[in-house]
Design a protein around this motif. Structure first.
Motif, PDB file in Angstrom:
ATOM      1  N   LYS A  59       0.945  -1.150   0.162  1.00 58.45           N
ATOM      2  CA  LYS A  59       0.014  -0.068  -0.018  1.00 58.45           C
ATOM      3  C   LYS A  59       0.969   1.176   0.057  1.00 58.45           C
ATOM      4  O   LYS A  59       0.756   2.173  -0.880  1.00 58.45           O
ATOM      5  CB  LYS A  59      -1.031  -0.084   1.363  1.00 58.45           C
ATOM      6  CG  LYS A  59      -1.860   1.243   1.259  1.00 58.45           C
ATOM      7  CD  LYS A  59      -2.659   1.061   2.321  1.00 58.45           C
ATOM      8  CE  LYS A  59      -1.810   1.418   3.851  1.00 58.45           C
ATOM      9  NZ  LYS A  59      -2.681   1.868   4.936  1.00 58.45           N
ATOM     10  N   TYR A  60       1.836   1.255   0.866  1.00 61.09           N
ATOM     11  CA  TYR A  60       2.730   2.500   0.692  1.00 61.09           C
ATOM     12  C   TYR A  60       3.670   2.643  -0.428  1.00 61.09           C
ATOM     13  O   TYR A  60       3.922   3.942  -0.809  1.00 61.09           O
ATOM     14  CB  TYR A  60       3.835   2.335   2.130  1.00 61.09           C
ATOM     15  CG  TYR A  60       3.173   2.672   3.422  1.00 61.09           C
ATOM     16  CD1 TYR A  60       1.841   3.408   3.652  1.00 61.09           C
ATOM     17  CD2 TYR A  60       3.713   2.130   4.554  1.00 61.09           C
ATOM     18  CE1 TYR A  60       1.470   3.450   4.845  1.00 61.09           C
ATOM     19  CE2 TYR A  60       3.188   2.479   5.984  1.00 61.09           C
ATOM     20  CZ  TYR A  60       2.038   2.891   5.966  1.00 61.09           C
ATOM     21  OH  TYR A  60       1.429   2.865   7.163  1.00 61.09           O
ATOM     22  N   ILE A  62       2.598   1.855  -3.125  1.00 63.87           N
ATOM     23  CA  ILE A  62       1.729   2.189  -4.414  1.00 63.87           C
ATOM     24  C   ILE A  62       1.278   3.770  -4.074  1.00 63.87           C
ATOM     25  O   ILE A  62       1.330   4.663  -5.157  1.00 63.87           O
ATOM     26  CB  ILE A  62       0.282   1.351  -4.379  1.00 63.87           C
ATOM     27  CG1 ILE A  62       0.614   0.247  -4.744  1.00 63.87           C
ATOM     28  CG2 ILE A  62      -0.750   2.086  -5.304  1.00 63.87           C
ATOM     29  CD1 ILE A  62      -0.609  -0.875  -4.754  1.00 63.87           C
ATOM     30  N   MET A  63       1.258   4.085  -2.847  1.00 64.94           N
ATOM     31  CA  MET A  63       1.110   5.580  -2.726  1.00 64.94           C
ATOM     32  C   MET A  63       2.318   6.485  -3.244  1.00 64.94           C
ATOM     33  O   MET A  63       2.189   7.354  -3.681  1.00 64.94           O
ATOM     34  CB  MET A  63       0.769   5.821  -1.249  1.00 64.94           C
ATOM     35  CG  MET A  63      -0.525   5.320  -0.941  1.00 64.94           C
ATOM     36  SD  MET A  63      -0.904   5.316   1.069  1.00 64.94           S
ATOM     37  CE  MET A  63      -0.028   6.578   1.863  1.00 64.94           C
ATOM     38  N   TYR A  65       4.615   5.645  -5.400  1.00 71.11           N
ATOM     39  CA  TYR A  65       4.389   5.500  -6.934  1.00 71.11           C
ATOM     40  C   TYR A  65       3.695   6.526  -7.515  1.00 71.11           C
ATOM     41  O   TYR A  65       3.727   7.299  -8.377  1.00 71.11           O
ATOM     42  CB  TYR A  65       4.167   3.949  -7.426  1.00 71.11           C
ATOM     43  CG  TYR A  65       4.112   4.029  -9.001  1.00 71.11           C
ATOM     44  CD1 TYR A  65       5.222   4.119  -9.665  1.00 71.11           C
ATOM     45  CD2 TYR A  65       2.784   4.121  -9.518  1.00 71.11           C
ATOM     46  CE1 TYR A  65       5.121   3.996 -10.968  1.00 71.11           C
ATOM     47  CE2 TYR A  65       2.838   3.867 -10.925  1.00 71.11           C
ATOM     48  CZ  TYR A  65       3.940   4.010 -11.633  1.00 71.11           C
ATOM     49  OH  TYR A  65       3.805   3.782 -13.037  1.00 71.11           O
ATOM     50  N   ASP A  66       2.534   6.531  -6.950  1.00 68.81           N
ATOM     51  CA  ASP A  66       1.299   7.423  -7.305  1.00 68.81           C
ATOM     52  C   ASP A  66       1.884   8.957  -7.073  1.00 68.81           C
ATOM     53  O   ASP A  66       1.697   9.685  -8.070  1.00 68.81           O
ATOM     54  CB  ASP A  66      -0.191   7.170  -6.592  1.00 68.81           C
ATOM     55  CG  ASP A  66      -1.385   8.051  -7.050  1.00 68.81           C
ATOM     56  OD1 ASP A  66      -1.322   8.075  -8.378  1.00 68.81           O
ATOM     57  OD2 ASP A  66      -1.661   8.952  -6.213  1.00 68.81           O
ATOM     58  N   GLY A  67       2.276   9.358  -6.041  1.00 67.53           N
ATOM     59  CA  GLY A  67       2.884  10.546  -5.766  1.00 67.53           C
ATOM     60  C   GLY A  67       3.938  10.891  -6.758  1.00 67.53           C
ATOM     61  O   GLY A  67       3.865  11.879  -7.142  1.00 67.53           O
ATOM     62  N   MET A  69       4.439   9.921  -9.655  1.00 64.12           N
ATOM     63  CA  MET A  69       3.802  10.027 -11.171  1.00 64.12           C
ATOM     64  C   MET A  69       2.937  11.297 -11.171  1.00 64.12           C
ATOM     65  O   MET A  69       2.970  11.793 -12.300  1.00 64.12           O
ATOM     66  CB  MET A  69       2.708   8.640 -11.441  1.00 64.12           C
ATOM     67  CG  MET A  69       3.554   7.398 -11.702  1.00 64.12           C
ATOM     68  SD  MET A  69       4.942   7.248 -12.775  1.00 64.12           S
ATOM     69  CE  MET A  69       4.132   7.861 -14.520  1.00 64.12           C
ATOM     70  N   THR A  70       2.355  11.548 -10.102  1.00 64.40           N
ATOM     71  CA  THR A  70       1.744  12.820 -10.114  1.00 64.40           C
ATOM     72  C   THR A  70       2.645  14.021 -10.388  1.00 64.40           C
ATOM     73  O   THR A  70       2.421  14.994 -11.194  1.00 64.40           O
ATOM     74  CB  THR A  70       1.031  12.983  -9.029  1.00 64.40           C
ATOM     75  OG1 THR A  70       0.048  12.091  -9.015  1.00 64.40           O
ATOM     76  CG2 THR A  70       0.289  14.558  -9.113  1.00 64.40           C
ATOM     77  N   LYS A  73       3.753  13.963 -14.059  1.00 65.03           N
ATOM     78  CA  LYS A  73       2.983  14.674 -15.082  1.00 65.03           C
ATOM     79  C   LYS A  73       2.953  16.016 -14.871  1.00 65.03           C
ATOM     80  O   LYS A  73       2.908  16.811 -15.984  1.00 65.03           O
ATOM     81  CB  LYS A  73       1.648  13.874 -14.765  1.00 65.03           C
ATOM     82  CG  LYS A  73       1.593  12.657 -15.214  1.00 65.03           C
ATOM     83  CD  LYS A  73       0.404  11.837 -14.919  1.00 65.03           C
ATOM     84  CE  LYS A  73       0.125  10.352 -15.489  1.00 65.03           C
ATOM     85  NZ  LYS A  73      -1.031   9.753 -15.107  1.00 65.03           N
TER      86      LYS A  73
END
Length: 87
Positions: A59-60, A62-63, A65-67, A69-70, A73
């Protein structure tokens, strides 16, 4: 704005001392309640099984990675990341 409480006038030092003691008792009770609530918020997590630990790490990850990638972008679309705040 908070309402002002009317207090009765004090006519002697004993009345002032009594009121001071009453306020100290109220403050102590509120302090104990705050300590109890703070302990509930900060108590140690229960011992997790191996599967729960792995799920938490995923979970951490993925969080994170999401941060990332944001951020990537935003940087790609707006150039320098500081330019976002200048527009």
């Amino acid at each position: 704005m908070a309402k002002k409480r009317r207090t009765k006038p004090y006519h002697s030092l004993e009345e002032i001392q009594m009121r001071k003691e009453q306020l100290n008792e109220v403050i102590e009770l509120e302090d104990q309640e705050l300590k109890r609530l703070w302990e509930q918020l900060t108590e140690e997590e229960k011992e997790m099984s191996r599967g729960e630990q792995i799920a938490r790490f995923i979970k951490y990850g993925i969080m994170a990675y999401d941060g990332f990638m944001t951020f990537h972008k935003l940087k790609r679309n707006y150039g320098n990341i500081l330019n976002i705040f200048r527009r």
